[in-house]
Design a protein around this motif. Structure first.
Motif, PDB file in Angstrom:
ATOM      1  N   VAL A 188       0.833  -1.212   0.000  1.00  0.00           N
ATOM      2  CA  VAL A 188       0.000   0.000   0.000  1.00  0.00           C
ATOM      3  C   VAL A 188       0.858   1.249   0.000  1.00  0.00           C
ATOM      4  O   VAL A 188       0.677   2.159  -0.823  1.00  0.00           O
ATOM      5  CB  VAL A 188      -0.950   0.000   1.224  1.00  0.00           C
ATOM      6  N   ALA A 189       1.817   1.338   0.957  1.00  0.00           N
ATOM      7  CA  ALA A 189       2.598   2.566   1.139  1.00  0.00           C
ATOM      8  C   ALA A 189       3.874   2.595   0.328  1.00  0.00           C
ATOM      9  O   ALA A 189       4.530   3.639   0.232  1.00  0.00           O
ATOM     10  CB  ALA A 189       2.930   2.741   2.624  1.00  0.00           C
ATOM     11  N   GLY A 190       4.249   1.468  -0.288  1.00  0.00           N
ATOM     12  CA  GLY A 190       5.502   1.434  -1.037  1.00  0.00           C
ATOM     13  C   GLY A 190       6.685   1.672  -0.115  1.00  0.00           C
ATOM     14  O   GLY A 190       6.801   1.045   0.940  1.00  0.00           O
ATOM     15  N   ASP A 191       7.584   2.599  -0.502  1.00  0.00           N
ATOM     16  CA  ASP A 191       8.735   2.932   0.342  1.00  0.00           C
ATOM     17  C   ASP A 191       8.538   4.275   1.050  1.00  0.00           C
ATOM     18  O   ASP A 191       9.500   4.964   1.382  1.00  0.00           O
ATOM     19  CB  ASP A 191      10.022   2.948  -0.469  1.00  0.00           C
ATOM     20  N   MET A 192       7.253   4.627   1.278  1.00  0.00           N
ATOM     21  CA  MET A 192       6.943   5.918   1.901  1.00  0.00           C
ATOM     22  C   MET A 192       7.564   6.030   3.300  1.00  0.00           C
ATOM     23  O   MET A 192       8.062   7.082   3.701  1.00  0.00           O
ATOM     24  CB  MET A 192       5.432   6.132   1.984  1.00  0.00           C
ATOM     25  N   ARG A 193       7.521   4.919   4.062  1.00  0.00           N
ATOM     26  CA  ARG A 193       8.082   4.977   5.427  1.00  0.00           C
ATOM     27  C   ARG A 193       9.586   5.249   5.388  1.00  0.00           C
ATOM     28  O   ARG A 193      10.129   5.929   6.256  1.00  0.00           O
ATOM     29  CB  ARG A 193       7.791   3.672   6.173  1.00  0.00           C
ATOM     30  N   TRP A 194      10.270   4.667   4.394  1.00  0.00           N
ATOM     31  CA  TRP A 194      11.695   4.922   4.271  1.00  0.00           C
ATOM     32  C   TRP A 194      11.956   6.394   3.997  1.00  0.00           C
ATOM     33  O   TRP A 194      12.849   7.007   4.605  1.00  0.00           O
ATOM     34  CB  TRP A 194      12.294   4.064   3.164  1.00  0.00           C
ATOM     35  N   HIS A 195      11.177   6.993   3.116  1.00  0.00           N
ATOM     36  CA  HIS A 195      11.348   8.414   2.818  1.00  0.00           C
ATOM     37  C   HIS A 195      11.035   9.269   4.042  1.00  0.00           C
ATOM     38  O   HIS A 195      11.700  10.289   4.279  1.00  0.00           O
ATOM     39  CB  HIS A 195      10.463   8.811   1.639  1.00  0.00           C
ATOM     40  N   ARG A 196      10.046   8.857   4.837  1.00  0.00           N
ATOM     41  CA  ARG A 196       9.740   9.597   6.064  1.00  0.00           C
ATOM     42  C   ARG A 196      10.879   9.490   7.070  1.00  0.00           C
ATOM     43  O   ARG A 196      11.198  10.458   7.774  1.00  0.00           O
ATOM     44  CB  ARG A 196       8.438   9.074   6.678  1.00  0.00           C
ATOM     45  N   MET A 197      11.503   8.314   7.138  1.00  0.00           N
ATOM     46  CA  MET A 197      12.667   8.158   8.017  1.00  0.00           C
ATOM     47  C   MET A 197      13.793   9.088   7.580  1.00  0.00           C
ATOM     48  O   MET A 197      14.424   9.766   8.403  1.00  0.00           O
ATOM     49  CB  MET A 197      13.159   6.705   7.993  1.00  0.00           C
ATOM     50  N   VAL A 198      14.060   9.105   6.271  1.00  0.00           N
ATOM     51  CA  VAL A 198      15.119   9.967   5.749  1.00  0.00           C
ATOM     52  C   VAL A 198      14.802  11.429   6.040  1.00  0.00           C
ATOM     53  O   VAL A 198      15.680  12.199   6.472  1.00  0.00           O
ATOM     54  CB  VAL A 198      15.313   9.741   4.237  1.00  0.00           C
ATOM     55  N   ASP A 199      13.544  11.830   5.809  1.00  0.00           N
ATOM     56  CA  ASP A 199      13.139  13.215   6.089  1.00  0.00           C
ATOM     57  C   ASP A 199      13.325  13.546   7.569  1.00  0.00           C
ATOM     58  O   ASP A 199      13.780  14.651   7.915  1.00  0.00           O
ATOM     59  CB  ASP A 199      11.675  13.426   5.702  1.00  0.00           C
ATOM     60  N   ALA A 200      12.983  12.593   8.447  1.00  0.00           N
ATOM     61  CA  ALA A 200      13.122  12.828   9.884  1.00  0.00           C
ATOM     62  C   ALA A 200      14.592  12.972  10.272  1.00  0.00           C
ATOM     63  O   ALA A 200      14.948  13.853  11.073  1.00  0.00           O
ATOM     64  CB  ALA A 200      12.473  11.685  10.676  1.00  0.00           C
ATOM     65  N   ILE A 201      15.454  12.125   9.707  1.00  0.00           N
ATOM     66  CA  ILE A 201      16.882  12.212  10.005  1.00  0.00           C
ATOM     67  C   ILE A 201      17.466  13.515   9.465  1.00  0.00           C
ATOM     68  O   ILE A 201      18.251  14.202  10.147  1.00  0.00           O
ATOM     69  CB  ILE A 201      17.629  10.995   9.427  1.00  0.00           C
ATOM     70  N   VAL A 202      17.087  13.883   8.229  1.00  0.00           N
ATOM     71  CA  VAL A 202      17.575  15.137   7.639  1.00  0.00           C
ATOM     72  C   VAL A 202      17.121  16.328   8.477  1.00  0.00           C
ATOM     73  O   VAL A 202      17.912  17.255   8.745  1.00  0.00           O
ATOM     74  CB  VAL A 202      17.084  15.273   6.184  1.00  0.00           C
ATOM     75  N   LEU A 203      15.854  16.314   8.917  1.00  0.00           N
ATOM     76  CA  LEU A 203      15.357  17.401   9.761  1.00  0.00           C
ATOM     77  C   LEU A 203      16.164  17.482  11.061  1.00  0.00           C
ATOM     78  O   LEU A 203      16.534  18.584  11.509  1.00  0.00           O
ATOM     79  CB  LEU A 203      13.878  17.179  10.079  1.00  0.00           C
ATOM     80  N   SER A 204      16.447  16.331  11.665  1.00  0.00           N
ATOM     81  CA  SER A 204      17.234  16.315  12.904  1.00  0.00           C
ATOM     82  C   SER A 204      18.618  16.912  12.676  1.00  0.00           C
ATOM     83  O   SER A 204      19.115  17.691  13.506  1.00  0.00           O
ATOM     84  CB  SER A 204      17.365  14.878  13.422  1.00  0.00           C
ATOM     85  N   PHE A 205      19.244  16.570  11.532  1.00  0.00           N
ATOM     86  CA  PHE A 205      20.578  17.105  11.239  1.00  0.00           C
ATOM     87  C   PHE A 205      20.519  18.608  10.968  1.00  0.00           C
ATOM     88  O   PHE A 205      21.424  19.352  11.383  1.00  0.00           O
ATOM     89  CB  PHE A 205      21.183  16.371  10.038  1.00  0.00           C
ATOM     90  N   GLU A 206      19.499  19.062  10.268  1.00  0.00           N
ATOM     91  CA  GLU A 206      19.368  20.498  10.004  1.00  0.00           C
ATOM     92  C   GLU A 206      19.226  21.282  11.302  1.00  0.00           C
ATOM     93  O   GLU A 206      19.898  22.305  11.509  1.00  0.00           O
ATOM     94  CB  GLU A 206      18.156  20.753   9.099  1.00  0.00           C
ATOM     95  N   VAL A 207      18.347  20.817  12.174  1.00  0.00           N
ATOM     96  CA  VAL A 207      18.136  21.491  13.456  1.00  0.00           C
ATOM     97  C   VAL A 207      19.422  21.495  14.271  1.00  0.00           C
ATOM     98  O   VAL A 207      19.825  22.531  14.827  1.00  0.00           O
ATOM     99  CB  VAL A 207      16.997  20.805  14.237  1.00  0.00           C
TER     100      VAL A 207
END
Length: 550
Positions: free
Chosen positions: A60-79
């Motif tokens: 159903v979601a494909g690799d959406m969760r992986w992209h959300r993980m990457v976005d969360a990690i990138v956001l953490s690094f930016e902050v």
């Protein structure tokens, strides 16, 4: 009695008992501190099919969760990157003030720097949100990226300043005098002499602040809005019982923490601060009295307005909203003590649980941490001492939400099945992340002891255990006290790891997160209560260690 005690201590000082002591110390470290992380790695490997299905190849979601993980990690690094950069810009001038100048109010400023360390993270996040994002404060921001950044600047700031002050004070001031004697302005002297010599403190402070920002959960939960950093993603997936994806993301965060730990040690030893070019006219202007005054006023104003005031804003809020005239039902006194839901009962129960967990974690770590510090400092094991010294730092750079999840997997029903979620799993988790604070403090204390005192005791015929009891242990009193306060306050303030393993049990930081939206008055009261406890303990630590040092 003395003869029998001496005989017992002589027997316990023998090689078999010493080997048993060493083995038990290493076993505790391996099982309680390291094994949860190692088990997490094994869990990810053995559960890879489940992880691949949910993270990369979901129908159903494909690799959406992986992209959300990457976005969360990138956001953490930016902050973390922005917060650390701001901390360095403001922290370096304040560290110079504290390390190199004498002025009225210096001791007050020095103690105020530590306030964010004494404020539990959830209470800190609530106070900052109250100050910047509500009608009760300035109301200039909304929960989201910049409120997260401002929050992370506040609680990482002391790491920069404390790392720099200690290193700058250790720089031989004669080098700076020589530079000025040769005509270099003060700005040039700092850039070409002090900064390169203070390089280890700058790098260590920056990496500590960066990793502390990466790992923060409690404060971020209050101010994040719809955004999700990597630690928040771990908590969210755990709450939705997505165990495989949560384990995978936790492992990624632990790998990041290990890389940062290695980077801190390598950079502080091998990387310099190459300063080649000098701009005499510009730097002479920047070194003028008016410019220095402007710099000092600017940095102190920044510290007061963007760090100190937001961190403590719940205190004036509690006073002003204790029982507002004409609207007593909106006041803190009514909401906490008189409302039908009796929040004060939940607060008292949570406070008792917080104190019980912190006390047990501190007592366990005093025994285990003292044993490990003896192995690191006193055993002639060569490189193994350095390896143990490095490994004890691991929980410092691992996000506590990931650490809590690894403890949950190892001890809980998906692992050994020995401890269910609740009080004792919280204790085990708090032991894991407070362990380095005790070991670091006691290693420094042991290294600072005069070995001739122990040699004198042994020359007079005292067995090693008697020497330790009568000479070493009394001299470690201040170190033991400091380690106790640091571990206790750190445990008392933790939110992210506790949420993962708490089950039906609630500690005060978790209660503050739950109340921050539903009842800000009760959250403010609980925050102030916890702030007073933690900061009072830190002030006691400064007073006792200051007297001993004097």
């Amino acid at each position: 009695m003395r003869i029998s005690l001496r005989g017992l201590e002589k027997k316990l000082s023998g090689r078999p008992f010493r080997l048993a002591f060493d083995a038990l110390s290493l076993l505790f470290f391996l099982v309680v501190i390291l094994m949860p992380t190692l088990y997490l790695l094994g869990f990810v490997i053995t559960s890879w099919d489940e992880i691949r299905f949910f993270v990369f190849e979901n129908p159903v979601a494909g690799d959406m969760r992986w992209h959300r993980m990457v976005d969360a990690i990138v956001l953490s690094f930016e902050v973390a990157a922005i917060a650390t950069a701001i901390d360095l810009v403001v922290g370096i001038p304040i560290a110079l003030l504290l390390a190199r100048y004498e002025f009225r109010g210096k001791r007050v400023l020095d103690s105020l720097i530590d306030i964010p360390l004494g404020v539990p993270s959830s209470a800190l996040g609530f106070s900052i949100c109250l100050f910047w994002a509500t009608k009760y404060g300035l109301g200039l921001l909304t929960p989201g990226f910049w409120l997260i950044v401002f929050t992370h600047v506040v609680f990482t700031f002391p790491y920069i300043v404390r790392s720099l002050v200690g290193v700058i004070e250790g720089v031989d001031i004669t080098y700076e005098h020589a530079s000025r004697t040769l005509g270099a302005p003060s700005f040039t002297t700092f850039r070409t002499v002090t900064a390169p010599l203070a390089k280890p403190g700058i790098i260590a402070g920056a990496i500590l602040a960066f990793t502390r920002s990466l790992s923060e959960t409690g404060a971020t939960m209050v101010v994040a809005g719809i955004l999700e950093t990597a630690p928040l993603a771990v908590v969210s997936m755990h709450e939705r019982r997505l165990i495989g994806p949560a384990a995978f993301l936790s492992l990624l965060l632990i790998i990041v923490g290990v890389v940062m730990l290695v980077a801190m040690r390598v950079l502080s030893e091998k990387v310099g601060i190459p300063i080649k070019k000098v701009w005499p006219d510009i730097e002479r202007r920047l070194s003028g009295r008016a410019q220095r005054t402007l710099r000092d006023v600017g940095t102190l104003s920044f510290f007061g307005f963007l760090i100190l005031l937001p961190a403590c804003y719940t205190i004036p809020y509690v006073f002003s909203w204790w029982s507002p005239p004409g609207r007593p039902e909106e006041g803190i006194f009514y909401q906490v003590f008189q409302a039908p839901d009796e929040k004060w009962r939940g607060l008292v129960e949570a406070l008792m649980k917080s104190f019980q967990v912190a006390s047990l974690a501190t007592l366990v770590n005093l025994a285990a941490g003292l044993a490990m510090s003896i192995l690191i400092v006193r055993r002639p094991w060569g490189k193994l001492n350095a390896v143990l010294d490095a490994l004890t730092d691991l929980p410092l750079v691992v996000p506590t939400a990931a650490l809590g999840f690894s403890v949950y997997l190892f001890w809980g029903p998906r692992g050994l099945g020995l401890v269910d979620t609740g009080f004792w799993l919280i204790v085990l988790t708090h032991v894991a992340f407070t362990y380095p604070y005790v070991v670091r403090t006691l290693v420094a204390a042991l290294k600072g002891l005069d070995p001739s005192l122990e040699e004198a005791a042994r020359t007079l015929g005292a067995p090693p255990l008697t020497t330790f009891r009568t000479v070493v242990l009394p001299l470690l009193g201040t170190g033991l006290f400091a380690a106790s306060i640091l571990a206790f306050t750190r445990s008392l303030s933790e939110t992210g790891a506790t949420i993962v393993v708490m089950g039906p049990v609630r500690t005060v930081p978790v209660l503050i997160v739950a109340w921050s939206d539903a009842s800000p008055q009760a959250a403010a009261f609980a925050s102030v209560l916890l702030i007073l406890v933690c900061y009072s303990l830190l002030l006691a630590l400064r007073y006792i260690t200051g007297r001993k040092g004097g």
